[in-house]
Design a protein around this motif. Structure first.
Motif, PDB file in Angstrom:
ATOM      1  N   GLY A  34      19.810 -32.888 -88.528  1.00  0.00           N
ATOM      2  CA  GLY A  34      20.052 -34.224 -87.992  1.00  0.00           C
ATOM      3  C   GLY A  34      19.140 -35.267 -88.584  1.00  0.00           C
ATOM      4  O   GLY A  34      19.465 -36.467 -88.593  1.00  0.00           O
ATOM      5  N   GLU A  35      17.998 -34.835 -89.134  1.00  0.00           N
ATOM      6  CA  GLU A  35      17.063 -35.775 -89.763  1.00  0.00           C
ATOM      7  C   GLU A  35      17.701 -36.474 -90.955  1.00  0.00           C
ATOM      8  O   GLU A  35      17.351 -37.619 -91.275  1.00  0.00           O
ATOM      9  N   LEU A  36      18.628 -35.796 -91.637  1.00  0.00           N
ATOM     10  CA  LEU A  36      19.328 -36.429 -92.762  1.00  0.00           C
ATOM     11  C   LEU A  36      20.119 -37.639 -92.282  1.00  0.00           C
ATOM     12  O   LEU A  36      20.101 -38.700 -92.918  1.00  0.00           O
ATOM     13  N   VAL A  37      20.803 -37.487 -91.171  1.00  0.00           N
ATOM     14  CA  VAL A  37      21.584 -38.596 -90.615  1.00  0.00           C
ATOM     15  C   VAL A  37      20.655 -39.696 -90.133  1.00  0.00           C
ATOM     16  O   VAL A  37      20.883 -40.889 -90.378  1.00  0.00           O
ATOM     17  N   ALA A  38      19.567 -39.311 -89.464  1.00  0.00           N
ATOM     18  CA  ALA A  38      18.615 -40.299 -88.953  1.00  0.00           C
ATOM     19  C   ALA A  38      17.978 -41.093 -90.081  1.00  0.00           C
ATOM     20  O   ALA A  38      17.592 -42.255 -89.880  1.00  0.00           O
ATOM     21  N   ALA A  39      17.878 -40.499 -91.270  1.00  0.00           N
ATOM     22  CA  ALA A  39      17.282 -41.182 -92.419  1.00  0.00           C
ATOM     23  C   ALA A  39      18.284 -42.084 -93.142  1.00  0.00           C
ATOM     24  O   ALA A  39      17.942 -42.703 -94.161  1.00  0.00           O
ATOM     25  N   VAL A  62      27.459 -27.290 -91.824  1.00  0.00           N
ATOM     26  CA  VAL A  62      26.850 -27.062 -90.511  1.00  0.00           C
ATOM     27  C   VAL A  62      25.844 -28.177 -90.270  1.00  0.00           C
ATOM     28  O   VAL A  62      24.939 -28.381 -91.075  1.00  0.00           O
ATOM     29  N   HIS A  63      26.013 -28.915 -89.182  1.00  0.00           N
ATOM     30  CA  HIS A  63      25.077 -30.016 -88.914  1.00  0.00           C
ATOM     31  C   HIS A  63      24.115 -29.654 -87.794  1.00  0.00           C
ATOM     32  O   HIS A  63      24.429 -28.860 -86.904  1.00  0.00           O
ATOM     33  N   GLY A  64      22.917 -30.204 -87.876  1.00  0.00           N
ATOM     34  CA  GLY A  64      21.944 -30.102 -86.799  1.00  0.00           C
ATOM     35  C   GLY A  64      21.879 -31.418 -86.048  1.00  0.00           C
ATOM     36  O   GLY A  64      22.560 -32.383 -86.403  1.00  0.00           O
ATOM     37  N   PHE A  65      21.053 -31.469 -84.983  1.00  0.00           N
ATOM     38  CA  PHE A  65      20.973 -32.724 -84.222  1.00  0.00           C
ATOM     39  C   PHE A  65      19.636 -32.857 -83.481  1.00  0.00           C
ATOM     40  O   PHE A  65      19.576 -33.438 -82.396  1.00  0.00           O
ATOM     41  N   ARG A  66      18.565 -32.303 -84.058  1.00  0.00           N
ATOM     42  CA  ARG A  66      17.265 -32.354 -83.396  1.00  0.00           C
ATOM     43  C   ARG A  66      16.860 -33.767 -82.983  1.00  0.00           C
ATOM     44  O   ARG A  66      16.595 -34.025 -81.805  1.00  0.00           O
ATOM     45  N   PRO A  67      16.774 -34.730 -83.907  1.00  0.00           N
ATOM     46  CA  PRO A  67      16.309 -36.062 -83.510  1.00  0.00           C
ATOM     47  C   PRO A  67      17.288 -36.782 -82.588  1.00  0.00           C
ATOM     48  O   PRO A  67      16.871 -37.571 -81.731  1.00  0.00           O
ATOM     49  N   GLN A  68      18.577 -36.512 -82.753  1.00  0.00           N
ATOM     50  CA  GLN A  68      19.573 -37.179 -81.910  1.00  0.00           C
ATOM     51  C   GLN A  68      19.460 -36.702 -80.454  1.00  0.00           C
ATOM     52  O   GLN A  68      19.565 -37.510 -79.527  1.00  0.00           O
ATOM     53  N   LEU A 206      23.061 -23.448 -98.775  1.00  0.00           N
ATOM     54  CA  LEU A 206      22.192 -24.550 -99.184  1.00  0.00           C
ATOM     55  C   LEU A 206      21.700 -25.312 -97.961  1.00  0.00           C
ATOM     56  O   LEU A 206      22.504 -25.808 -97.163  1.00  0.00           O
ATOM     57  N   PHE A 207      20.382 -25.392 -97.810  1.00  0.00           N
ATOM     58  CA  PHE A 207      19.782 -26.228 -96.780  1.00  0.00           C
ATOM     59  C   PHE A 207      19.328 -27.528 -97.439  1.00  0.00           C
ATOM     60  O   PHE A 207      18.417 -27.518 -98.283  1.00  0.00           O
ATOM     61  N   VAL A 208      19.973 -28.623 -97.074  1.00  0.00           N
ATOM     62  CA  VAL A 208      19.589 -29.943 -97.594  1.00  0.00           C
ATOM     63  C   VAL A 208      18.703 -30.556 -96.513  1.00  0.00           C
ATOM     64  O   VAL A 208      19.199 -31.068 -95.513  1.00  0.00           O
ATOM     65  N   CYS A 209      17.394 -30.492 -96.708  1.00  0.00           N
ATOM     66  CA  CYS A 209      16.495 -30.636 -95.571  1.00  0.00           C
ATOM     67  C   CYS A 209      15.296 -31.544 -95.841  1.00  0.00           C
ATOM     68  O   CYS A 209      15.269 -32.273 -96.837  1.00  0.00           O
ATOM     69  N   GLU A 210      14.323 -31.457 -94.953  1.00  0.00           N
ATOM     70  CA  GLU A 210      13.186 -32.382 -94.958  1.00  0.00           C
ATOM     71  C   GLU A 210      12.157 -32.080 -96.038  1.00  0.00           C
ATOM     72  O   GLU A 210      11.301 -32.923 -96.326  1.00  0.00           O
ATOM     73  N   VAL A 211      12.172 -30.885 -96.617  1.00  0.00           N
ATOM     74  CA  VAL A 211      11.123 -30.467 -97.551  1.00  0.00           C
ATOM     75  C   VAL A 211      11.667 -30.399 -98.979  1.00  0.00           C
ATOM     76  O   VAL A 211      12.870 -30.294 -99.205  1.00  0.00           O
ATOM     77  N   ASP A 212      10.739 -30.438 -99.947  1.00  0.00           N
ATOM     78  CA  ASP A 212      11.119 -30.426-101.362  1.00  0.00           C
ATOM     79  C   ASP A 212      11.617 -29.059-101.810  1.00  0.00           C
ATOM     80  O   ASP A 212      12.341 -28.945-102.799  1.00  0.00           O
ATOM     81  N   GLY A 213      11.181 -28.027-101.105  1.00  0.00           N
ATOM     82  CA  GLY A 213      11.436 -26.654-101.509  1.00  0.00           C
ATOM     83  C   GLY A 213      10.182 -25.858-101.204  1.00  0.00           C
ATOM     84  O   GLY A 213       9.335 -26.282-100.409  1.00  0.00           O
ATOM     85  N   VAL A 214      10.027 -24.724-101.855  1.00  0.00           N
ATOM     86  CA  VAL A 214       8.816 -23.914-101.710  1.00  0.00           C
ATOM     87  C   VAL A 214       7.930 -24.175-102.914  1.00  0.00           C
ATOM     88  O   VAL A 214       8.354 -23.977-104.052  1.00  0.00           O
ATOM     89  N   HIS A 215       6.734 -24.633-102.668  1.00  0.00           N
ATOM     90  CA  HIS A 215       5.824 -24.951-103.771  1.00  0.00           C
ATOM     91  C   HIS A 215       5.180 -23.682-104.328  1.00  0.00           C
ATOM     92  O   HIS A 215       5.051 -22.664-103.636  1.00  0.00           O
ATOM     93  N   GLU A 216       4.781 -23.752-105.597  1.00  0.00           N
ATOM     94  CA  GLU A 216       4.163 -22.597-106.244  1.00  0.00           C
ATOM     95  C   GLU A 216       2.906 -22.162-105.503  1.00  0.00           C
ATOM     96  O   GLU A 216       2.581 -20.975-105.462  1.00  0.00           O
TER      97      GLU A 216
END
Length: 446
Positions: A34-39, A62-68, A206-216
């Motif tokens: 849901g953060e994607l929509v909020a942004a 699949v959508h989330g809705f945490r902030p909503q 695919l998770f299109v999310c708040e983080v860049d990925g997993v850093h080295e």
């Protein structure tokens, strides 16, 4: 612009073509918080999904809705409650979740219905299907905490979802599941997306999310993003990470990627919604933009087969045109395909070389060594050279040689020495082009 654009667009579009062919007809499950929509990213994100759909990819969103949900609770004077990284869903929170889900479904369906001229949605007809595809069970009481109406996925109706996406529709799943008695449970988007991907044996999660990925360096956001993790490496990393409670924790999405891959999903991805077009970059470029978890390394070095002829020709043709390589016709490549080594990534060939043995002279010619400009500088040329050297040794050859007019220094740095063309085996000397004046470089094999 009119002079530059064709010279950038045409090569780029051609480079994308192998991925279009590779993914047509495949199934992607996309998890969207849901953060994607909020942004404010929903419209651009849906446009990218529509492009994937137009390229023949079957999509489950699949959508989330945490902030909503939190916003709805705040409007009613309540604070969200969490434990063990999950929401504690009381009766009021369940009402708020249902309101938020209804509003989000409306917004997502409206976004897929756009059709303004001169936008990616022009002339697009994307049908969105949703329904009671999920059954759930309650989380119950964990460490003394009663999660009430919070649940976990019990079963996904994969057959019904498959029929819908096979008909050309995008399936939209909300994080709600129902028990056999009709009771509703609030679910985690990540659990729903992972369970759906497993049930469908999807090609990608695919998770299109708040983080860049997993850093080295996990936890150090200044370190580069690790673009590809083997499943074994991801499992080891998870074992050394603290339990995730927030979406920004390293293990939060990674644990779901691991679960999906362990259950048969070929690839799982963590990509940032903050980057415009991240979904397209991850799917249609060589290295992508986020982190991909895969059971085995997608990049493989192997002997070529007849199915690789087209990829080899596409690689070497540009270098033949500019004179870097001697021109070879298709018949010659087909005849000698067993002599070629290729390096591929996700089914796309990015490098090749051939070894022509001269057994009596105990030497062999390495020819047509080529690495795609898209991946040069990453060591693929050295990997192919090492493989050719191993092949030559296994055939009892004492040396390998190359003929080149432009890349002498690259070979000299790797142990080749210039010799006179008279050094060549008699059979090869008869075919030497004295007008081309190629330099002959030899490397002795230990």
């Amino acid at each position: 612009m009119s002079l530059v654009f064709p010279h950038t667009f045409v090569p780029w579009f051609r480079s994308v073509a192998p991925y279009i062919h590779a993914y047509r007809g495949e199934t992607f499950v996309v998890g969207m918080p849901g953060e994607l929509v909020a942004a404010g990213k929903l419209n651009a994100f849906v446009q990218d999904l529509s492009i994937l759909h137009a390229m023949g990819i079957k999509i489950v969103l699949v959508h989330g809705f945490r902030p909503q949900v939190n916003e709805q609770l705040a409007a009613k004077g309540q604070s969200p409650q969490y434990s063990h990284g999950m929401r504690v869903t009381d009766a009021l929170a369940l009402d708020c979740a249902q309101e938020a889900a209804g509003q989000l479904r409306f917004e997502i369906e409206a976004a897929f219905s756009q059709g303004l001229p001169n936008t990616p949605m022009a002339n697009a007809t994307v049908r969105v299907v949703s329904g009671n595809f999920l059954t759930a069970r309650p989380v119950g009481i964990v460490d003394g905490v009663d999660f009430q109406h919070s649940g976990v996925v019990r079963k996904v109706d994969g057959a019904a979802i498959q029929r819908a996406i096979d008909s050309g529709a995008v399936v939209l799943l909300s994080p709600f599941g129902f028990s056999p008695t009709g009771e509703a449970f609030n679910l985690n988007m990540e659990d729903v997306a992972t369970s759906a991907a497993i049930a469908l044996q999807a090609d990608k999660l695919l998770f299109v999310c708040e983080v860049d990925g997993v850093h080295e360096q996990p936890g150090d956001v200044s370190s580069p993003v690790d673009t590809e993790l083997t499943l074994a490496d991801a499992v080891r990393m998870l074992a050394n990470l603290p339990a995730a409670t927030e979406p920004t924790d390293v293990a939060f999405y990674l644990r779901h990627c691991v679960r999906a891959c362990q259950a048969g999903v070929e690839r799982s991805h963590i990509i940032p919604f903050a980057v415009d077009g991240a979904l397209l970059q991850e799917v249609y470029t060589h290295d992508g933009i986020g982190t991909m978890v895969v059971d085995e390394k997608l990049e493989s070095l192997r002997e070529a087969g007849s199915d690789d002829i087209g990829g080899i020709i596409a690689l070497i043709e540009p270098l033949e045109r500019d004179g870097t390589l001697v021109k070879r016709d298709r018949t010659e490549i087909e005849r000698d395909i067993d002599l070629y080594t290729v390096i591929e990534h996700d089914g796309v060939i990015f490098g090749c070389a051939a070894l022509y043995p001269y057994v009596e002279a105990r030497t062999g010619e390495m020819a047509a060594l080529t690495v795609s400009p898209a991946v040069q500088g990453q060591g693929d040329g050295d990997r192919i050279l090492k493989r050719v050297e191993q092949q030559a040794k296994s055939q009892g050859l004492a040396s390998i040689f190359v003929l080149t007019t432009r890349t002498m220094h690259w070979f000299i740095k790797r142990g080749f020495q210039p010799v006179d063309p008279e050094w060549l085996p008699e059979e090869r000397k008869r075919k030497y082009n004295w007008d081309r004046r190629s330099q002959v470089l030899v490397k002795k094999l230990s």
